[in-house]
Scaffold this active site. Structure first.
Site, PDB file in Angstrom:
ATOM      1  N   HIS A 139      -9.274  -3.645  10.063  1.00  0.00           N
ATOM      2  CA  HIS A 139      -9.247  -3.449   8.610  1.00  0.00           C
ATOM      3  C   HIS A 139      -9.734  -4.693   7.864  1.00  0.00           C
ATOM      4  O   HIS A 139     -10.118  -4.591   6.710  1.00  0.00           O
ATOM      5  CB  HIS A 139      -7.826  -3.145   8.138  1.00  0.00           C
ATOM      6  CG  HIS A 139      -7.479  -1.674   8.074  1.00  0.00           C
ATOM      7  ND1 HIS A 139      -8.313  -0.739   7.511  1.00  0.00           N
ATOM      8  CD2 HIS A 139      -6.356  -1.004   8.458  1.00  0.00           C
ATOM      9  CE1 HIS A 139      -7.729   0.457   7.567  1.00  0.00           C
ATOM     10  NE2 HIS A 139      -6.537   0.324   8.140  1.00  0.00           N
ATOM     11  N   GLU A 183      -9.687   4.312   6.277  1.00  0.00           N
ATOM     12  CA  GLU A 183      -8.830   4.758   7.388  1.00  0.00           C
ATOM     13  C   GLU A 183      -9.604   5.539   8.454  1.00  0.00           C
ATOM     14  O   GLU A 183      -9.431   5.302   9.646  1.00  0.00           O
ATOM     15  CB  GLU A 183      -7.635   5.563   6.861  1.00  0.00           C
ATOM     16  CG  GLU A 183      -6.661   4.745   6.008  1.00  0.00           C
ATOM     17  CD  GLU A 183      -6.103   3.508   6.711  1.00  0.00           C
ATOM     18  OE1 GLU A 183      -6.248   3.381   7.943  1.00  0.00           O
ATOM     19  OE2 GLU A 183      -5.527   2.643   6.009  1.00  0.00           O
ATOM     20  N   ASN A 217      -2.394  -6.281   5.387  1.00  0.00           N
ATOM     21  CA  ASN A 217      -2.451  -7.304   4.337  1.00  0.00           C
ATOM     22  C   ASN A 217      -3.319  -8.487   4.764  1.00  0.00           C
ATOM     23  O   ASN A 217      -3.225  -8.964   5.893  1.00  0.00           O
ATOM     24  CB  ASN A 217      -1.042  -7.827   4.045  1.00  0.00           C
ATOM     25  CG  ASN A 217      -0.029  -6.725   3.982  1.00  0.00           C
ATOM     26  OD1 ASN A 217      -0.132  -5.850   3.130  1.00  0.00           O
ATOM     27  ND2 ASN A 217       0.921  -6.739   4.900  1.00  0.00           N
ATOM     28  N   GLU A 276       0.850  -1.181   0.000  1.00  0.00           N
ATOM     29  CA  GLU A 276       0.000   0.000   0.000  1.00  0.00           C
ATOM     30  C   GLU A 276       0.890   1.237   0.000  1.00  0.00           C
ATOM     31  O   GLU A 276       1.848   1.285   0.779  1.00  0.00           O
ATOM     32  CB  GLU A 276      -0.913   0.034   1.243  1.00  0.00           C
ATOM     33  CG  GLU A 276      -1.896   1.199   1.166  1.00  0.00           C
ATOM     34  CD  GLU A 276      -2.862   1.281   2.359  1.00  0.00           C
ATOM     35  OE1 GLU A 276      -2.738   0.475   3.296  1.00  0.00           O
ATOM     36  OE2 GLU A 276      -3.713   2.150   2.317  1.00  0.00           O
ATOM     37  N   GLU A 310      -5.284  -2.684  12.693  1.00  0.00           N
ATOM     38  CA  GLU A 310      -4.996  -3.534  11.524  1.00  0.00           C
ATOM     39  C   GLU A 310      -5.972  -4.700  11.471  1.00  0.00           C
ATOM     40  O   GLU A 310      -6.449  -5.074  10.405  1.00  0.00           O
ATOM     41  CB  GLU A 310      -3.552  -4.049  11.559  1.00  0.00           C
ATOM     42  CG  GLU A 310      -2.480  -2.969  11.687  1.00  0.00           C
ATOM     43  CD  GLU A 310      -2.609  -1.825  10.704  1.00  0.00           C
ATOM     44  OE1 GLU A 310      -3.167  -2.015   9.605  1.00  0.00           O
ATOM     45  OE2 GLU A 310      -2.177  -0.705  11.043  1.00  0.00           O
ATOM     46  N   GLY A 326       3.372   2.544  10.695  1.00  0.00           N
ATOM     47  CA  GLY A 326       3.148   1.740  11.896  1.00  0.00           C
ATOM     48  C   GLY A 326       2.945   0.270  11.567  1.00  0.00           C
ATOM     49  O   GLY A 326       3.624  -0.600  12.090  1.00  0.00           O
ATOM     50  N   ALA A 327       2.008  -0.002  10.666  1.00  0.00           N
ATOM     51  CA  ALA A 327       1.703  -1.387  10.330  1.00  0.00           C
ATOM     52  C   ALA A 327       0.818  -1.439   9.095  1.00  0.00           C
ATOM     53  O   ALA A 327       0.346  -0.412   8.621  1.00  0.00           O
ATOM     54  CB  ALA A 327       0.986  -2.068  11.500  1.00  0.00           C
TER      55      ALA A 327
HETATM   56  N1  ARG Z   1      -3.081   0.961   5.742  1.00  0.00           N
HETATM   57  C1  ARG Z   1      -2.039   1.162   6.726  1.00  0.00           C
HETATM   58  C2  ARG Z   1      -2.760   1.508   8.017  1.00  0.00           C
HETATM   59  O1  ARG Z   1      -3.193   2.580   8.266  1.00  0.00           O
HETATM   60  C3  ARG Z   1      -1.088   2.234   6.387  1.00  0.00           C
HETATM   61  C4  ARG Z   1      -0.230   1.954   5.206  1.00  0.00           C
HETATM   62  C5  ARG Z   1       0.352   3.191   4.712  1.00  0.00           C
HETATM   63  N2  ARG Z   1       1.335   2.953   3.738  1.00  0.00           N
HETATM   64  C6  ARG Z   1       1.851   3.909   2.987  1.00  0.00           C
HETATM   65  N3  ARG Z   1       2.763   3.587   2.171  1.00  0.00           N
HETATM   66  N4  ARG Z   1       1.477   5.132   3.023  1.00  0.00           N
HETATM   67  O2  ARG Z   1      -3.053   0.681   8.764  1.00  0.00           O
HETATM   68 ZN    ZN Z   2      -5.308   1.917   8.647  1.00  0.00          ZN
END
Ligand code: ARG
Ligand code: ZN
Length: 849
Positions: A294, A313, A258, A122, A291, A254-255
Site C-alpha cells: 500500500h 484495495e 498508515n 480509515e 500493507e 486485519g491491518a
Molecule cells: N486499508 C486496510 C487494508 O485493507 C483496511 C482498513 C479498513 N478499515 C475499515 N475501517 N474499514 O489494508
Molecule cells: Zn488494503
C-alpha cells in the site's frame, strides 16, 4: 455512536474540496478519558471549488477552543462537524478538543487496547480525533507532538526528538487524514534493517508488548521479502528511513497501512511454530506484504473519494496474491484464492448485498470493505493483465506511478494509463467496475471435420438497483486435450465481448476435450453440460492445475447434490478419482490436499439454490458426513501410508513445501480418524511440536467426539495465549453438531475468557457459529436468535464489527419458508433495536430488501 438518520452519499455528487491544507500540526496530551488534541492547520481556499463553505468533519469531540489566525471564534457545531466564517485567503485554524480514548469501544479514532493508545482512521476515524476535512483528496504534511508517560510514542514519518516525555514526529509525504496514526505504550521492538536498491538504509521495527517479542521474527522476514519483491517486480522502493509495525490486540480488521506506521491486528503479525498454524503463517506473510505494498498503491497514490476504494484495495490484493504465488507456488495459491472468491464474493454477489466493485452510493463506507471491492477488485486487475499481457501491464503500472504520484485518483485515471500505453479502448472493460453480479458463462460445443467450435453466451442476473446488465469483456483461457489426455491445443486466451460469441479451432484429429477457464481467467460461473466421466478425465489429465482441481470439485459437488436430492450413493468415478489423486506422488502434496477436500456445505446450499431447489442444511450436513465416511472407507488402504509419507523431518519450518506436506498429512488424518476411532490423532496430539499438528489432531478428535481430554489439556496449556485461545473458542463451536451448535456458542459467551469488546474473540465464537452451516441454520432458529441477541449487544459498543458480522444473514432467501420466517424475524428484531447504529441499520435494511 448513535445516529438516527442514516443518509446515503452518491458518487455522482462528488465535488472538489472547498479548502486545501498545506500543513497540519497536532499536539496530543494523552489521558485515558481526557486526551487533549491541539490542531494548527494551514488552510487555503481551493481555486477550483464552487461552493466556498468552510466545513470540518468532527464526531464525538468536545470543542474547548477554536481560533482563526489567532482570534477566538464560535463555530456552528452539529453532530457531524462544524462550519465557520473564514477569510477568502490562506489562514491558520487552531482548535483544542477533548476526547476519551479509554471509553472508545468502537475502535475507530484514538482508542486504548490493553493500556496502549492506538488509532484506526480509515475510512473516517480521523474526525473522531479532531475537526478536519476528513476526505482522502485533502492531502497535507503532518507534524505531530505526543506528550505522555508512555515509554514509546510513535507517529508517521521520521522521529524528530523524544525527550522529557515529549516525542515529535514529522512525515514529509503529504497524506490524507485516513493514513494518520499514533501509538503510545509500554512496547518493545524487534528491530532489523533493510537496504533499498538505491542504497537507502531503512530501520525496521515490529513493536509489541514484552510477552510477544518472541513472535516477531517471521513477520520481519516477510516484511523484508516484500520490500525486495516490490523493488524487483514493480520497481517500487521504500521512501522513508524508518518503517514501523505495531501489533494491537483489539482491532476491527486485519491491518492498516498508515504511512510509515502500519498497525496490525496481533493475529495478523505475531507468529511462532508452537502457536500458529501453517495457515496463520501464510496469512501473516500476505497481510504484511499487502500493507507494505500500500505504500505505493494507496499512500503515494491514494483514492479521490471512498467510492474509488477498489483503486487501492483491488490492486493491492492483486499484488499480494502475486507475491504469495511467487513465494509459495502459483497453482495452489490460485486455487485457494478462487475458493475464497467463490465462498465469499460469489455469495455476496448473488444475494441482497451485491454491489459494484465501485459502488455508486453508500450510507456507511465501513460497510463497503467487502469481498467484492477487495477480491473481485483484484480479479479485475488479473483480467486486465491477461488481456493486455505482462509487458503492457507493467508499462501501464509504471505510467500510473509516474503520472499520478502524490495524487488522489479515480478508476478512470487508472484505466487511462493502460489506454495510453496500449492504445486499447477500455470503455467496455470498465463495466466490471460498474455492474454488480457474477456473470454466467454458458458453453456449447460442436465438432465436425477437424474443426471445433466453442460458443459462449454470457448473462448476469439482476442485482439490487441494477436490472439490466451489458455484456462484459471476458478473457477465457482455453486449452484442448485429445482422448488420450495429450494437450493438442495450448492455452490461448479468447476475448469475448459480445453476449454470444463463437471461437473455432481448426486442424484437429478428433473431438477434443476442452479445458475452459484455465487459471480461472475470469470471475464467472461456468455453465456447461459435462459428464462426470469427462470431469474425472480432466482431473486425471489436464495440464492446467486450476481446471484439474476444479474438475474434481465439480465432480464432488455433483455427487453431493445427488446425495441430498435423491439419496444417490456417491459415484464410484469420484471415489476412484480421489484414490488416484491420493496415490499420485508426482503431484504436489499441497495440491493433493486441496483435491482431497470436499466441497463446503455452504457451497452445496448455493448450488442447490442456483439450480432452483431449496437447500436443507440438515440434509446437506448428513450428506457431507456420509460422503466423508465413504471416502475414508474407499481410501482406507492407502491412508496410513500416505500419513506416514507426509511426515516432515527436522524442526518446524513454515515454508510452502513443508506446509504442503502437513496439509496432505492433515487430510489423511481427517479420513483415517473416521476409521481408527482416533488412535492416530491421539498419537499426533501427544507428539505435536507445532500448532498445525496439535490443532489438526484436536479438530479430528472433536469431530468424532473423542477429544475431551485433549480439549481440556489444550485450554490449560494455552490459557495465557489469547491468539491460541481464540482458536480454542472457535473449535468448540465449529465442532458442535446440528442442534448443539447454538447452545455451545451460548455457553462460550459465558466462559470467563469471553470478551465481546475484543473483535477477535467475538469472531471466534460467532464466526464459527455462522461457519457451522447446519448448526447456524438449525430448524429451531436458536442459532439465528443467539446471533441477533449478540449483534444487538455488540452494536452498542462496536458498530463496525457488528455490521460486518450481520452478513451471516445474507443468504436468508435461499432457505425454506420456516427458516426464512425465523431469519426475517431475527433481522427485524435487530433493525428495531433501540439506538441501532448507522452501520448495522444500513446492512440489515439491505439484507431484508
Ligand atoms: N486499508 C486496510 C487494508 O485493507 C483496511 C482498513 C479498513 N478499515 C475499515 N475501517 N474499514 O489494508
Ligand atoms: Zn488494503
Amino acid at each position: 455512536m448513535k445516529d438516527a438518520s442514516p443518509k446515503a452519499i452518491y458518487l455522482s455528487d462528488y465535488t472538489v474540496p472547498a479548502f486545501l491544507v498545506d500543513e497540519v500540526h497536532l499536539t496530543f496530551r494523552l489521558h485515558p478519558t481526557q486526551t487533549r488534541v491541539n490542531s494548527r492547520i494551514k488552510f487555503r481556499p481551493n481555486p477550483d471549488a464552487k461552493d466556498k463553505t468552510f466545513y470540518l468533519h468532527g464526531e464525538a469531540l468536545k470543542l474547548i477552543s477554536a481560533k482563526i489566525d489567532g482570534t477566538a471564534i464560535s463555530p456552528h457545531i452539529t453532530d457531524l462537524g462544524l462550519t465557520a466564517q473564514v477569510p477568502d485567503a490562506p489562514f491558520f485554524w487552531e482548535a483544542e478538543v477533548e476526547i476519551s480514548p479509554s471509553t472508545n469501544t468502537a475502535l475507530e479514532g484514538l482508542y486504548m487496547s490493553k493500556g496502549m493508545y492506538c488509532t484506526q482512521c480509515e475510512a473516517e476515524g480521523f474526525r473522531k480525533i479532531t475537526y478536519y476535512p476528513d476526505r482522502p483528496d485533502v492531502m497535507a504534511v503532518f507534524t505531530v507532538q505526543i506528550e505522555g508517560d508512555e515509554p514509546v510514542k510513535l507517529s508517521n514519518g521520521n522521529p524528530i526528538s523524544d525527550e522529557n516525555g515529549i516525542a515529535k514526529w514529522h512525515d514529509p509525504w503529504p497524506k490524507p487524514a485516513y493514513l494518520f496514526a499514533l501509538v503510545a505504550g509500554d512496547l518493545i521492538a524487534h528491530a532489523d534493517t533493510f537496504k533499498t536498491k538505491s542504497g537507502r538504509d531503512v530501520d525496521l521495527n515490529i513493536w509489541v508488548r514484552k510477552d510477544d517479542i518472541g513472535k516477531c521474527a517471521f513477520g520481519m522476514e516477510a516484511l523484508k521479502r516484500s520490500m525486495t519483491w516490490d523493488e524487483e517486480v514493480y520497481g517500487r522502493e521504500y521512501d522513508l528511513d524508518l518503517f514501523n509495525i505495531v501489533a494491537v490486540d483489539d482491532f476491527n480488521m486485519g491491518a492498516m497501512e498508515n504511512k510509515g506506521l502500519n498497525i496490525f491486528n496481533s493475529s495478523a503479525v505475531l507468529a511462532s511454530p508452537e502457536t500458529s498454524t501453517d495457515g496463520n503463517f501464510e496469512r501473516i506473510e500476505a497481510i504484511i506484504a499487502h500493507e507494505y505494498f500500500h505504500n505505493w498503491t494507496g499512500n503515494r497514490i491514494t483514492c479521490r473519494d471512498w467510492f474509488q476504494l477498489c483503486l487501492k484495495e483491488g490492486l493491492t490484493v492483486f499484488r499480494d496474491q502475486q507475491f504469495t504465488g511467487d513465494m509459495r507456488g502459483h497453482a495452489v495459491k490460485r486455487i485457494s484464492d478462487v475458493l475464497t472468491l467463490r465462498a465469499r464474493q460469489f455469495r455476496e454477489d448473488n444475494g441482497p448485498l451485491a454491489h459494484p466493485v465501485r459502488p455508486e452510493s453508500f450510507v456507511e463506507i465501513n460497510n463497503f470493505y467487502t469481498a467484492t471491492v477487495y477480491e473481485k477488485g483484484a480479479e479485475i486487475i488479473a483480467m486486465l493483465k491477461t488481456l493486455i499481457g505482462d509487458e503492457a501491464y507493467y508499462k501501464g503500472c509504471d505510467l500510473y506511478f509516474t503520472r499520478h504520484d502524490g495524487q488522489a485518483c479515480t478508476i478512470e485515471d487508472w484505466l487511462k494509463c493502460f489506454e495510453d500505453t496500449t492504445g486499447r479502448d477500455l470503455t467496455q472493460f470498465k463495466r466490471w467496475y460498474e455492474q454488480a453480479g457474477t456473470p454466467r458463462l454458458r458453453v456449447d460445443e460442436e465438432y465436425a471435420d477437424g474443426s471445433y467450435t466453442l460458443t459462449f453466451s454470457q448473462s448476469t442476473p439482476p442485482t439490487p438497483g441494477q436490472d439490466q446488465k451489458d455484456p462484459k469483456v471476458i478473457p477465457i483461457a482455453v486449452g484442448l486435450l485429445d482422448a488420450d489426455g495429450r494437450e493438442v491445443q495450448e492455452t490461448s486466451v479468447l476475448e469475448m465481448t459480445e453476449a454470444q460469441q463463437s471461437f473455432t479451432f481448426e486442424g484437429l484429429n478428433g473431438t477434443p476435450i476442452p479445458s475452459i477457464l484455465r487459471g480461472f481467467s475470469a470471475p464467472v460461473i461456468l455453465e456447461r453440460d459435462q459428464t462426470n466421466a469427462e470431469r474425472a478425465f480432466l482431473l486425471a489429465h489436464d495440464t492446467d492445475p486450476f481446471v484439474k482441481w476444479d474438475a474434481g470439485r465439480a465432480l464432488g459437488k455433483d455427487v453431493m447434490v445427488r446425495m441430498v436430492v435423491d439419496d444417490t450413493p456417491p459415484d464410484t468415478a469420484y471415489l476412484e478419482a480421489l484414490l488416484s489423486v491420493a496415490r499420485d506422488d508426482t503431484l504436489d502434496p499441497a495440491f493433493r490436499a486441496l483435491a482431497l477436500s470436499l466441497p463446503s456445505q455452504d457451497d452445496i446450499a448455493q448450488t442447490l439454490f442456483d439450480g432452483g431447489q431449496t437447500p436443507d442444511p440438515t440434509a446437506i450436513f448428513h450428506a457431507a458426513d456420509t460422503l466423508a465416511q465413504t471416502v475414508a472407507q474407499h481410501l482406507q488402504d492407502i491412508l496410513p501410508r500416505l500419513y506416514a509419507e507426509m511426515a516432515v523431518e527436522g524442526p518446524y519450518s513454515p515454508d510452502a513445501e513443508a506446509a504442503g506436506k502437513r496439509a496432505l498429512q492433515g487430510r489423511a488424518l481427517a479420513y483415517l480418524n473416521r476409521m481408527d476411532g482416533g488412535t492416530q490423532a491421539k498419537q499426533q496430539y501427544a507428539q505435536a511440536d507445532n500448532m498445525t499438528q496439535q490443532m489438526g489432531a484436536l479438530a479430528a478428535l472433536l469431530w468424532i467426539e473423542k477429544g475431551d481430554t485433549q480439549n481440556a489439556a489444550f485450554y490449560d496449556q494455552w490459557k495465557q495465549d489469547r491468539l491460541v485461545i481464540d482458536k480454542w473458542f472457535a473449535m468448540q463451536v465449529s465442532f458442535a453438531k446440528l442442534d448443539q451448535a447454538a447452545p455451545k456458542a451460548a455457553e462460550m459467551t459465558a466462559h470467563p475468557d469471553f470478551d465481546m469488546t475484543n473483535p477477535n474473540r467475538f469472531r471466534s465464537v460467532f464466526g464459527a457459529l455462522a461457519g457451522n452451516t447446519a448448526g447456524f441454520h438449525d430448524p429451531s432458529g436458536a442459532g439465528y436468535d443467539l446471533m441477533a441477541d449478540w449483534l444487538i449487544k455488540l452494536d452498542e459498543k462496536n458498530p463496525q464489527t457488528a455490521a460486518r458480522m450481520s452478513t451471516v444473514f445474507e443468504t436468508w432467501k435461499r432457505y425454506d419458508a420456516d427458516r426464512q420466517d425465523l431469519m426475517r424475524a431475527a433481522l427485524q428484531r435487530i433493525r428495531s433495536a433501540d439506538g441501532l447504529s448507522r452501520d448495522v441499520t444500513e446492512m440489515v435494511t439491505r439484507i431484508l430488501s
